[in-house]
Design a protein around this motif. Structure first.
Motif, mmCIF file in Angstrom:
data_model
loop_
_atom_site.group_PDB
_atom_site.id
_atom_site.type_symbol
_atom_site.label_atom_id
_atom_site.label_comp_id
_atom_site.label_asym_id
_atom_site.label_seq_id
_atom_site.Cartn_x
_atom_site.Cartn_y
_atom_site.Cartn_z
ATOM 1 N N ASN A 229 12.787 1.968 4.838
ATOM 2 C CA ASN A 229 12.262 0.743 5.438
ATOM 3 C C ASN A 229 11.132 0.149 4.598
ATOM 4 O O ASN A 229 11.080 -1.065 4.348
ATOM 5 N N ILE A 230 10.222 1.004 4.168
ATOM 6 C CA ILE A 230 9.075 0.523 3.398
ATOM 7 C C ILE A 230 9.521 -0.073 2.065
ATOM 8 O O ILE A 230 9.093 -1.162 1.666
ATOM 9 N N MET A 231 10.385 0.635 1.366
ATOM 10 C CA MET A 231 10.800 0.174 0.047
ATOM 11 C C MET A 231 11.733 -1.034 0.124
ATOM 12 O O MET A 231 11.698 -1.908 -0.739
ATOM 13 N N LEU A 232 12.563 -1.105 1.170
ATOM 14 C CA LEU A 232 13.375 -2.311 1.353
ATOM 15 C C LEU A 232 12.473 -3.507 1.649
ATOM 16 O O LEU A 232 12.721 -4.620 1.175
ATOM 17 N N GLY A 233 11.407 -3.256 2.424
ATOM 18 C CA GLY A 233 10.450 -4.315 2.693
ATOM 19 C C GLY A 233 9.755 -4.773 1.425
ATOM 20 O O GLY A 233 9.561 -5.978 1.201
ATOM 21 N N LEU A 234 9.380 -3.823 0.577
ATOM 22 C CA LEU A 234 8.749 -4.174 -0.693
ATOM 23 C C LEU A 234 9.706 -4.984 -1.558
ATOM 24 O O LEU A 234 9.312 -5.982 -2.177
ATOM 25 N N LYS A 235 10.973 -4.584 -1.592
ATOM 26 C CA LYS A 235 11.956 -5.329 -2.380
ATOM 27 C C LYS A 235 12.125 -6.749 -1.859
ATOM 28 O O LYS A 235 12.264 -7.695 -2.649
ATOM 29 N N GLN A 236 12.104 -6.911 -0.548
ATOM 30 C CA GLN A 236 12.209 -8.260 0.019
ATOM 31 C C GLN A 236 10.993 -9.097 -0.360
ATOM 32 O O GLN A 236 11.121 -10.274 -0.715
ATOM 33 N N ALA A 237 9.811 -8.491 -0.302
ATOM 34 C CA ALA A 237 8.590 -9.206 -0.680
ATOM 35 C C ALA A 237 8.624 -9.586 -2.158
ATOM 36 O O ALA A 237 8.217 -10.691 -2.538
ATOM 37 N N GLU A 238 9.128 -8.678 -2.984
ATOM 38 C CA GLU A 238 9.217 -8.950 -4.417
ATOM 39 C C GLU A 238 10.238 -10.040 -4.716
ATOM 40 O O GLU A 238 10.040 -10.859 -5.627
ATOM 41 N N LYS A 239 11.312 -10.053 -3.953
ATOM 42 C CA LYS A 239 12.328 -11.074 -4.172
ATOM 43 C C LYS A 239 11.781 -12.460 -3.857
ATOM 44 O O LYS A 239 12.056 -13.438 -4.562
ATOM 45 N N LYS A 240 10.981 -12.550 -2.801
ATOM 46 C CA LYS A 240 10.385 -13.824 -2.416
ATOM 47 C C LYS A 240 9.302 -14.241 -3.400
ATOM 48 O O LYS A 240 9.133 -15.423 -3.704
ATOM 49 N N GLY B 172 -6.057 -1.973 -1.376
ATOM 50 C CA GLY B 172 -6.329 -3.096 -2.252
ATOM 51 C C GLY B 172 -6.555 -2.686 -3.690
ATOM 52 O O GLY B 172 -6.513 -1.499 -4.042
ATOM 53 N N PRO B 173 -6.839 -3.659 -4.565
ATOM 54 C CA PRO B 173 -6.990 -3.411 -6.006
ATOM 55 C C PRO B 173 -8.127 -2.465 -6.371
ATOM 56 O O PRO B 173 -8.114 -1.871 -7.442
ATOM 57 N N ASP B 174 -9.113 -2.343 -5.504
ATOM 58 C CA ASP B 174 -10.217 -1.429 -5.757
ATOM 59 C C ASP B 174 -10.085 -0.133 -4.958
ATOM 60 O O ASP B 174 -11.054 0.630 -4.815
ATOM 61 N N GLY B 175 -8.903 0.109 -4.415
ATOM 62 C CA GLY B 175 -8.670 1.317 -3.633
ATOM 63 C C GLY B 175 -9.160 1.229 -2.212
ATOM 64 O O GLY B 175 -9.209 2.234 -1.498
ATOM 65 N N GLY C 238 3.711 14.832 -15.687
ATOM 66 C CA GLY C 238 2.418 14.441 -16.225
ATOM 67 C C GLY C 238 1.352 14.371 -15.144
ATOM 68 O O GLY C 238 1.617 14.615 -13.965
ATOM 69 N N ILE C 239 0.152 14.023 -15.546
ATOM 70 C CA ILE C 239 -0.977 13.936 -14.630
ATOM 71 C C ILE C 239 -1.218 12.465 -14.276
ATOM 72 O O ILE C 239 -1.237 11.595 -15.147
ATOM 73 N N THR C 240 -1.392 12.212 -12.993
ATOM 74 C CA THR C 240 -1.670 10.861 -12.506
ATOM 75 C C THR C 240 -2.911 10.891 -11.629
ATOM 76 O O THR C 240 -3.033 11.737 -10.746
ATOM 77 N N SER C 241 -3.824 9.970 -11.877
ATOM 78 C CA SER C 241 -5.006 9.840 -11.033
ATOM 79 C C SER C 241 -5.049 8.445 -10.444
ATOM 80 O O SER C 241 -4.379 7.523 -10.932
ATOM 81 N N GLU C 242 -5.826 8.285 -9.386
ATOM 82 C CA GLU C 242 -5.912 6.986 -8.726
ATOM 83 C C GLU C 242 -6.532 5.931 -9.640
ATOM 84 O O GLU C 242 -6.309 4.731 -9.471
ATOM 85 N N GLU C 243 -7.268 6.353 -10.656
ATOM 86 C CA GLU C 243 -7.890 5.408 -11.577
ATOM 87 C C GLU C 243 -6.852 4.592 -12.340
ATOM 88 O O GLU C 243 -7.133 3.475 -12.781
ATOM 89 N N GLU C 244 -5.659 5.142 -12.499
ATOM 90 C CA GLU C 244 -4.601 4.441 -13.224
ATOM 91 C C GLU C 244 -4.113 3.207 -12.475
ATOM 92 O O GLU C 244 -3.472 2.336 -13.057
ATOM 93 N N PHE C 245 -4.412 3.123 -11.187
ATOM 94 C CA PHE C 245 -3.935 2.010 -10.384
ATOM 95 C C PHE C 245 -5.014 0.964 -10.139
ATOM 96 O O PHE C 245 -4.842 0.068 -9.322
ATOM 97 N N LYS C 246 -6.108 1.086 -10.872
ATOM 98 C CA LYS C 246 -7.194 0.120 -10.733
ATOM 99 C C LYS C 246 -6.659 -1.293 -10.978
ATOM 100 O O LYS C 246 -5.968 -1.549 -11.953
ATOM 101 N N GLY C 247 -6.958 -2.193 -10.064
ATOM 102 C CA GLY C 247 -6.488 -3.569 -10.183
ATOM 103 C C GLY C 247 -5.150 -3.812 -9.508
ATOM 104 O O GLY C 247 -4.702 -4.960 -9.427
ATOM 105 N N GLN C 248 -4.504 -2.762 -9.029
ATOM 106 C CA GLN C 248 -3.229 -2.886 -8.337
ATOM 107 C C GLN C 248 -3.384 -2.580 -6.849
ATOM 108 O O GLN C 248 -4.187 -1.730 -6.458
ATOM 109 N N ALA D 161 5.680 -7.606 -8.034
ATOM 110 C CA ALA D 161 6.086 -6.382 -8.717
ATOM 111 C C ALA D 161 4.993 -5.890 -9.656
ATOM 112 O O ALA D 161 4.873 -4.688 -9.912
ATOM 113 N N GLU D 162 4.196 -6.796 -10.169
ATOM 114 C CA GLU D 162 3.119 -6.412 -11.069
ATOM 115 C C GLU D 162 1.836 -6.078 -10.311
ATOM 116 O O GLU D 162 0.933 -5.468 -10.858
#
Length: 210
Positions: A92-103, A183-186, A61-71, A108-109
């Protein structure tokens, strides 16, 4: 690396210097509890990095940066056939993200991890779907036409060079390595220490994600 490629990497370093990114050295010494981040300015604040894109995702599918507005967004450029640095960096990056999400499960949202291929010739949606699933269940893989990738890479200060022996399916792609946090506004916030430990990545995420 070939001479032209090394010149490209040196040019990236010059661009980084020009945008003041050397302040990111502070990111290598993150506060473990996020303390002191209130009122602190992100290292990449005001840098001319990032921008709009419309690419093809791992589902075709097609994905644009606008879909991540607010994230918040973690963006890393690489390619699935990379024999060494890309999988190590992404792990390393994704394991770090998982650790941050666990804490802090609410992260995650708030954060969307994104992998953008610099090898559109081989990184089809089907290839990317299998690849990104190995690192994080929410990691989005993006590809596109060579022109699409060249445009978005320029916006994100990523230089890459597909080696001349493309007649072989085993050709390599030299590329600059950056793991951006937006950031949330790109807006660019910081570089994540992809060559550090997952905990260092988690600490840097916690420092800037509110």
């Amino acid at each position: 690396m070939s001479g032209p490629v090394m010149n490209n990497i040196n040019n990236v370093a010059k661009m980084i210097l020009a945008t003041g990114l050397l302040t990111l050295l502070a990111a290598c010494n993150p506060a473990s509890d996020g303390g002191g981040r209130e009122g602190a300015e992100p290292p990449l604040a005001g840098a001319d990095i990032g921008g709009s894109f419309t690419l093809t995702n791992q589902d075709g599918g097609i994905t644009s940066e606008e879909e991540f507005k607010g994230q918040y967004r973690i963006i890393y450029f690489g390619y699935s056939y990379c024999p060494d640095v890309c999988p190590v960096d992404l792990a390393n990056i994704m394991l770090g993200l998982k650790q941050a999400e666990k804490k802090d499960p609410a992260l995650a949202e708030k954060i969307q991890p994104i992998f953008i291929s610099v090898d559109p010739g081989r990184d089809t949606p089907a290839v990317l779907k299998q690849y990104v699933s190995a690192f994080h269940p929410r990691l989005i893989g993006l590809t596109g036409t060579p022109e699409d990738i060249a445009t978005v890479a320029k916006k994100y200060l990523i230089l890459y060079d597909i080696r001349d022996d493309e007649s072989s399916s085993e050709y390599l792609v030299d590329h600059s390595r950056q793991a951006y946090l937006f950031g949330p506004d790109g807006e660019p916030l910081a570089l994540l220490p992809f060559d550090g430990t997952p905990q260092q990545v988690a600490d840097e995420i916690a420092r800037w994600v509110r």
